[in-house]
Design a protein around this motif. Structure first.
Motif: not given
Length: 188
Positions: A22-23, A60-62, A71-72, A113-114
């Motif tokens: 999941e993002i 913030h992308i998790f 991960c972050h 994703a970032a």
């Protein structure tokens, strides 16, 4: 992502589907989440020795799996100056993968994703980050390139040349301009 293989009695390998991830995109990065990802380490990025004052990331992308954050990647939106011209960038900072989960593709998924977020939401052409030389090969493998000039950042004592590697990535086919980079902010 991890690929789980199950060896059977026959010569055929049975490959199970990759776990789903999941993002999550968030405006906050709670301290307890950061501590959990860091496994209790006080300096997981190994940058405290540089004695720099940092700007916190804002987006913030998790990456999570089964509800556990793995991960972050943090982002800031910043206008920098290079050779007198202004350039809007998505700054990347606070990249952190849970130590037991490194090497399984979660960092790549978070960076992808970032990049997608920065291109779609901020419509910037470039991303910029600062890292230790030891982790540069990982960023190289993701298509990042070294900034070949000095990067100037603000600190409580004034402007300084950053002692870390500065790296850029184009989100299209544009080439990074030449010349010193002036952040006009603290590094992120």
């Amino acid at each position: 992502m991890r690929r789980q293989e199950n060896q059977s009695a026959s010569s055929d390998d049975v490959v199970r589907p990759e776990p789903s991830i999941e993002i999550e995109i968030s405006a906050s990065y709670p301290l307890e989440v950061k501590r959990d990802l860091a496994g209790g380490e006080e300096d997981p990025s190994r940058t405290h020795g540089y004695n720099l004052s940092w700007r916190p990331t804002e987006t913030h992308i998790f990456v999570s799996e089964n509800g556990t954050k793995l991960c972050h990647v943090g982002l800031v939106r910043q206008t920098v100056q290079i050779s007198g011209a202004s350039l809007e960038v998505a700054g990347v900072g606070g990249v952190l993968a849970r130590s037991g989960e490194r090497g399984h593709g979660y960092g790549r998924a978070a960076m992808d994703a970032a990049e997608a977020f920065a291109a779609r939401e901020w419509k910037v052409e470039f991303m910029l980050l600062f890292c230790r030389e030891a982790v540069r090969p990982w960023y190289d493998a993701l298509g990042w390139r070294r900034v070949l000039a000095a990067t100037w950042a603000e600190q409580p004592t004034g402007s300084i040349v950053l002692p870390l590697e500065s790296m850029w990535k184009s989100l299209n086919t544009t080439t990074w301009p030449s010349g010193d980079v002036h952040l006009h902010s603290k590094p992120w």
